[in-house]
Design a protein around this motif. Structure first.
Motif, PDB file in Angstrom:
ATOM      1  N   LEU A   1      -1.073   7.083  -6.282  1.00 22.02           N
ATOM      2  CA  LEU A   1      -2.462   6.685  -6.072  1.00 22.02           C
ATOM      3  C   LEU A   1      -2.955   7.169  -4.724  1.00 22.02           C
ATOM      4  O   LEU A   1      -2.192   7.290  -3.761  1.00 22.02           O
ATOM      5  CB  LEU A   1      -2.589   5.160  -6.143  1.00 22.02           C
ATOM      6  CG  LEU A   1      -2.110   4.482  -7.441  1.00 22.02           C
ATOM      7  CD1 LEU A   1      -2.236   2.970  -7.308  1.00 22.02           C
ATOM      8  CD2 LEU A   1      -2.910   4.988  -8.631  1.00 22.02           C
ATOM      9  N   SER A   2      -4.257   7.418  -4.644  1.00 16.51           N
ATOM     10  CA  SER A   2      -4.875   7.693  -3.347  1.00 16.51           C
ATOM     11  C   SER A   2      -5.000   6.390  -2.588  1.00 16.51           C
ATOM     12  O   SER A   2      -4.858   5.284  -3.155  1.00 16.51           O
ATOM     13  CB  SER A   2      -6.251   8.323  -3.539  1.00 16.51           C
ATOM     14  OG  SER A   2      -7.143   7.386  -4.113  1.00 16.51           O
ATOM     15  N   LEU A   3      -5.306   6.494  -1.287  1.00 20.12           N
ATOM     16  CA  LEU A   3      -5.480   5.285  -0.500  1.00 20.12           C
ATOM     17  C   LEU A   3      -6.635   4.449  -1.029  1.00 20.12           C
ATOM     18  O   LEU A   3      -6.558   3.211  -1.073  1.00 20.12           O
ATOM     19  CB  LEU A   3      -5.730   5.656   0.978  1.00 20.12           C
ATOM     20  CG  LEU A   3      -5.888   4.477   1.947  1.00 20.12           C
ATOM     21  CD1 LEU A   3      -4.637   3.606   1.947  1.00 20.12           C
ATOM     22  CD2 LEU A   3      -6.181   4.979   3.365  1.00 20.12           C
TER      23      LEU A   3
ATOM     24  N   LEU B   1       0.801  -1.229   0.000  1.00 24.47           N
ATOM     25  CA  LEU B   1       0.000   0.000   0.000  1.00 24.47           C
ATOM     26  C   LEU B   1       0.838   1.286   0.000  1.00 24.47           C
ATOM     27  O   LEU B   1       0.631   2.158  -0.853  1.00 24.47           O
ATOM     28  CB  LEU B   1      -0.970  -0.007   1.185  1.00 24.47           C
ATOM     29  CG  LEU B   1      -2.324  -0.686   0.969  1.00 24.47           C
ATOM     30  CD1 LEU B   1      -3.106  -0.752   2.266  1.00 24.47           C
ATOM     31  CD2 LEU B   1      -3.125   0.053  -0.096  1.00 24.47           C
ATOM     32  N   PRO B   2       1.777   1.452   0.930  1.00 21.32           N
ATOM     33  CA  PRO B   2       2.554   2.706   0.914  1.00 21.32           C
ATOM     34  C   PRO B   2       3.329   2.903  -0.379  1.00 21.32           C
ATOM     35  O   PRO B   2       3.401   4.012  -0.906  1.00 21.32           O
ATOM     36  CB  PRO B   2       3.493   2.557   2.124  1.00 21.32           C
ATOM     37  CG  PRO B   2       2.833   1.551   3.003  1.00 21.32           C
ATOM     38  CD  PRO B   2       2.154   0.597   2.076  1.00 21.32           C
TER      39      PRO B   2
ATOM     40  N   GLN C   1      -7.716   4.299  -4.172  1.00 22.43           N
ATOM     41  CA  GLN C   1      -7.301   3.663  -5.418  1.00 22.43           C
ATOM     42  C   GLN C   1      -6.360   2.488  -5.155  1.00 22.43           C
ATOM     43  O   GLN C   1      -6.490   1.426  -5.766  1.00 22.43           O
ATOM     44  CB  GLN C   1      -6.621   4.694  -6.317  1.00 22.43           C
ATOM     45  CG  GLN C   1      -7.554   5.741  -6.874  1.00 22.43           C
ATOM     46  CD  GLN C   1      -6.806   6.868  -7.575  1.00 22.43           C
ATOM     47  OE1 GLN C   1      -5.692   7.244  -7.178  1.00 22.43           O
ATOM     48  NE2 GLN C   1      -7.396   7.410  -8.625  1.00 22.43           N
ATOM     49  N   ALA C   2      -5.421   2.673  -4.241  1.00 23.40           N
ATOM     50  CA  ALA C   2      -4.520   1.575  -3.890  1.00 23.40           C
ATOM     51  C   ALA C   2      -5.284   0.432  -3.251  1.00 23.40           C
ATOM     52  O   ALA C   2      -4.972  -0.749  -3.463  1.00 23.40           O
ATOM     53  CB  ALA C   2      -3.426   2.077  -2.944  1.00 23.40           C
TER      54      ALA C   2
ATOM     55  N   GLN D   1       1.122   4.004  -3.294  1.00 21.96           N
ATOM     56  CA  GLN D   1       0.802   5.428  -3.211  1.00 21.96           C
ATOM     57  C   GLN D   1       1.999   6.293  -3.603  1.00 21.96           C
ATOM     58  O   GLN D   1       1.858   7.271  -4.336  1.00 21.96           O
ATOM     59  CB  GLN D   1       0.350   5.779  -1.794  1.00 21.96           C
ATOM     60  CG  GLN D   1      -0.996   5.168  -1.404  1.00 21.96           C
ATOM     61  CD  GLN D   1      -1.383   5.526   0.007  1.00 21.96           C
ATOM     62  OE1 GLN D   1      -1.086   4.809   0.955  1.00 21.96           O
ATOM     63  NE2 GLN D   1      -2.051   6.667   0.165  1.00 21.96           N
TER      64      GLN D   1
END
Length: 398
Positions: free
Chosen positions: A40-42, A31-32, A44-45, A35
């Motif tokens: 990407l936004s959270l 995830l991090p 979208q991720a 982004q």
């Protein structure tokens, strides 16, 4: 031809399912990086992280049919090989949309191991050892997540998102080759007298097991999904300490699956331990709800107990489903079981999160306990759920 060792077959089935879990449930570790690297936004991720699970829902029953019709080795090898290809394409993709599609296709392909690995256990282990064997098989998910936690973060640090996805593809490739070369399909032989060949869904017992399992998903995800949040926000634990406690409880849940499998082997029933465990689960959740409501210190040990108990009975339901369905339908029935549980698990976090926001943790714990008690009532009796699948005709190696 020398009969293969049944524990080797179980290990290969676990490896197949575990390798799928590495990318299906290990993507949150990206995830991090998603982004930071892809902008990407959270949200979208998060869609990318959930893509493999979404893809899996559409193919579980189909892969079960393939395993029933053409054998376990073909189903697992084909599915994992396709997952390797799609993960490689995901690593090479240049846009988030293509990445999401490739990850979804990887999940759809990797779902082959879920039903087929269960059939390996069903076919190579006699009835009196199947509970423990299926308990071991059900530990593949937490073990796969543990491998992901150990491998993915350093891979991201060294090579970024693309490198981490290629590492996942390499893991599935190694597993594909191992399964293709070493797995031996269990002997099927002629149908035994009384063995089920028609659809097992004409009787209510299998539907009731599916229904009970869906109800039991809720307390499992309420505790697993919100234990950390509860300990930090309500009990004022440090995040690191709370995370360590919740992680340790995962190993307790894995051990619980093995013990419940052994319990079911000893009593000669899957549904009797399943019903009793659901009653205990509901009782502990009710006590937890009461303790959370009054802010008692006992809430913490009750939460961990509920977390372990809610994970422990998962293998019982899968073993009951496979035995009740019979060798001709076991793959499809386990596909239905997986699909039903994943549908509930996908809906539970959001719904429970909204409930906690509106009414607090105690209400959510109480609802989970009520559903566990309802699951005990939904579980069929031993007479109507007597297995229709005989012990394997060949004696597997020890």
């Amino acid at each position: 031809m020398r009969t293969p060792n049944r524990w080797a077959m179980l290990s290969l089935g676990m490896a197949a399912q575990g390798s799928g879990c590495v990318f299906m449930y290990g993507l949150p570790f990206l995830l991090p990086a998603l982004q930071a690297e892809r902008g990407l936004s959270l949200a979208q991720a998060g869609i990318l992280v959930g893509a493999p699970s979404a893809g899996m829902l559409f193919t579980l029953i189909a892969w079960g049919w393939v395993a029933d019709r053409y054998g376990e080795r073909l189903a697992m090898t084909t599915g994992l090989a396709l997952a390797t290809v799609f993960l490689t394409l995901a690593a090479l993709s240049g846009t988030p949309a293509v990445l999401a599609v490739m990850l979804a296709l990887a999940g759809a392909a990797g779902a082959s191991a879920n039903a087929a690995s269960g059939r390996v256990v069903l076919g190579w282990f006699p009835k009196e050892r199947r509970g423990v064997a299926m308990g071991w098989r059900q530990t593949a998910q937490p073990l796969g997540v543990a491998v992901a936690g150990a491998v993915i973060p350093p891979s991201v640090h060294l090579w970024g998102v693309r490198g981490a996805l290629l590492v996942m593809a390499a893991i599935t490739l190694v597993t594909t080759v191992s399964v293709g070369l070493l797995v031996v399909d269990p002997p099927r032989g002629d149908k035994a007298a009384g063995e089920r060949t028609a659809s097992p869904y004409r009787a209510p017992a299998l539907w009731r097991i599916h229904g009970a399992s869906m109800l039991l998903v809720v307390p499992q995800f309420v505790t697993a999904g919100f234990a950390l949040t509860y300990l930090v926000s309500a009990r004022h634990w440090e995040v690191a300490s709370a995370a360590q406690l919740v992680a340790a409880a995962q190993f307790g849940g894995a051990a619980g699956r093995l013990l419940c499998g052994r319990w079911s082997d000893r009593v000669g029933s899957r549904v009797r331990p399943m019903r009793r465990l659901a009653l205990v689960n509901g009782t502990v959740m009710a006590l937890l709800a009461t303790a959370a409501q009054v802010g008692a210190a006992a809430a913490t040990p009750l939460l961990i107990a509920a977390l372990i108990i809610s994970m422990s009975g998962n293998g019982l339901a899968f073993t009951a489903v496979s035995e009740l369905a019979g060798s001709s339908w076991a793959g499809r029935a386990m596909g239905v079981q997986n699909t039903a549980q994943n549908l509930v698990s996908a809906a539970t976090p959001g719904a429970v999160g909204a409930l906690i926001t509106g009414t607090g943790f105690a209400t959510a714990f109480g609802l989970a306990g009520a559903l566990a008690l309802a699951a005990a009532l939904a579980t069929p009796g031993q007479a109507e759920s007597a297995p229709e699948i005989p012990a394997p005709r060949a004696t597997a190696g020890r």
